[in-house]
Design a protein around this motif. Structure first.
Motif, mmCIF file in Angstrom:
data_model
loop_
_atom_site.group_PDB
_atom_site.id
_atom_site.type_symbol
_atom_site.label_atom_id
_atom_site.label_comp_id
_atom_site.label_asym_id
_atom_site.label_seq_id
_atom_site.Cartn_x
_atom_site.Cartn_y
_atom_site.Cartn_z
ATOM 1 N N LEU A 41 -22.789 -42.413 -41.016
ATOM 2 C CA LEU A 41 -21.566 -42.686 -41.764
ATOM 3 C C LEU A 41 -20.869 -43.940 -41.274
ATOM 4 O O LEU A 41 -20.317 -44.707 -42.076
ATOM 5 N N ALA A 42 -20.873 -44.200 -39.979
ATOM 6 C CA ALA A 42 -20.289 -45.441 -39.469
ATOM 7 C C ALA A 42 -20.996 -46.644 -40.071
ATOM 8 O O ALA A 42 -20.365 -47.646 -40.432
ATOM 9 N N HIS A 43 -22.307 -46.544 -40.195
ATOM 10 C CA HIS A 43 -23.089 -47.633 -40.793
ATOM 11 C C HIS A 43 -22.755 -47.806 -42.268
ATOM 12 O O HIS A 43 -22.599 -48.937 -42.762
ATOM 13 N N ARG A 44 -22.621 -46.691 -42.996
ATOM 14 C CA ARG A 44 -22.410 -46.760 -44.439
ATOM 15 C C ARG A 44 -20.973 -47.110 -44.820
ATOM 16 O O ARG A 44 -20.746 -47.746 -45.856
ATOM 17 N N LEU A 45 -20.009 -46.691 -44.013
ATOM 18 C CA LEU A 45 -18.609 -46.859 -44.394
ATOM 19 C C LEU A 45 -18.002 -48.172 -43.931
ATOM 20 O O LEU A 45 -17.002 -48.627 -44.482
ATOM 21 N N GLY A 46 -18.557 -48.772 -42.902
ATOM 22 C CA GLY A 46 -18.090 -50.076 -42.478
ATOM 23 C C GLY A 46 -16.819 -50.041 -41.643
ATOM 24 O O GLY A 46 -16.334 -48.983 -41.225
ATOM 25 N N SER A 47 -16.250 -51.215 -41.427
ATOM 26 C CA SER A 47 -15.194 -51.382 -40.434
ATOM 27 C C SER A 47 -13.852 -50.790 -40.859
ATOM 28 O O SER A 47 -12.945 -50.662 -40.031
ATOM 29 N N ARG A 48 -13.694 -50.447 -42.134
ATOM 30 C CA ARG A 48 -12.414 -49.873 -42.551
ATOM 31 C C ARG A 48 -12.201 -48.483 -41.942
ATOM 32 O O ARG A 48 -11.075 -48.017 -41.835
ATOM 33 N N TRP A 49 -13.288 -47.844 -41.541
ATOM 34 C CA TRP A 49 -13.214 -46.496 -40.971
ATOM 35 C C TRP A 49 -13.476 -46.526 -39.470
ATOM 36 O O TRP A 49 -14.412 -47.177 -39.010
#
Length: 290
Positions: free
Chosen positions: A134-142
């Motif tokens: 999920l960190a990879h898919r959601l990017g820096s906004r999360w």
């Protein structure tokens, strides 16, 4: 042919179709040989060193060790993750939980102005596969935080995060204790969890590969309290989710409806039960209302 040799060695432990699938996975994940390579005869070009490694791996498999532990890696969500006996082996149904969580995260982000950054928690992270994917898919906004109760498990998860080039805040934390602690200010937008949910009475239906090798602490709950961790997750969600935030969990299919009822009666809203690709009720989601 080496493929036939591998299958014949595995037949005492696996059904023929499963032995063949494990054989192909062994050749691909340990030696980089696709099915096309196998059928093209590239396995006949093994060096003496490769042949020795194959034999060593076969001995471990024939002793009942899961393939993923023997080779040290497992595939999950288009990535490869280190696994050890301190971590569960990621399952395909958990990939479906990740896809749902990704969609839910986008819905939350699009719902309106929120405190920045958005924050997600993976409660009971194991190998870190959910949090990392999920960190990879959601990017820096999360911002992604992940808990586990064992330091040796977190060591594996941290290695995986580093290998995948993502930032996850891994913390040593007992979910049951955290849920019982005094409430903090709500600061999470999404909680995702694949907690222990197998009752001890279900052991008879499980394979020796799972029972003898995967960590019991990540699998089992008391027979008289199958929703133990889901009650904790409910309390955590009520205390720490921001209004409009979501809780998504993987569940024991035998207790899917009971889990949904628990979340509903406990004060969460928009409770949804989802089936996996095999038609089994395996995921429950809910929201904390505004």
């Amino acid at each position: 042919m080496i493929l036939s040799h591998i299958v014949s060695r595995l037949l005492p432990l696996y059904e023929p179709s499963e032995a063949r699938a494990v054989a192909f996975a062994l050749l691909e994940d340990a030696f980089g040989l696709t099915r096309t390579d196998v059928y093209a005869g590239k396995v006949t070009q093994f060096s003496a060193e490769q042949a020795a490694r194959l034999e060593a791996l076969l001995q471990r498999l024939c002793a009942g060790e899961p393939l993923q532990y023997a080779i040290g890696t497992a595939r999950f969500c288009d990535g490869v993750y280190a696994v050890t006996p301190a971590t569960l082996i990621p399952r395909p149904e958990t990939e479906e939980l990740v896809l749902w969580a990704e969609a839910e995260a986008h819905t939350i982000a699009a719902a309106g102005p929120r405190e920045a950054p958005l924050r997600m928690l993976d409660a009971g992270t194991g190998s870190g596969c959910i949090a990392i994917a999920l960190a990879h898919r959601l990017g820096s906004r999360w911002q992604v935080e992940a808990w586990d109760v064992a330091e040796d498990t977190l060591d594996v998860a941290r290695r995986n995060a580093s290998a995948h080039g993502v930032s996850v805040d891994f913390r040593l934390c007992d979910l049951l204790a955290a849920a019982a602690a005094p409430a903090e200010r709500p600061s999470l937008d999404l909680i995702v969890s694949n907690p222990p949910y197998v009752c001890h009475r279900e052991r008879a239906d499980m394979t020796p590969q799972v029972l003898l090798h995967e960590p019991a602490r990540a699998l089992f709950v008391p027979d008289d309290d199958p929703l133990l961790f889901y009650r904790a997750l409910l309390q955590l969600a009520l205390a720490r989710l921001r209004d409009g935030g979501s809780l998504l969990v993987e569940v024991n299919r035998a207790y899917a409806t009971a889990t949904a009822d628990l979340f509903r009666s406990g004060g969460l809203h928009d409770v949804r039960l989802r089936h996996d690709a095999f038609g089994n009720p395996r995921m429950v989601g809910a929201r904390k209302s505004k």
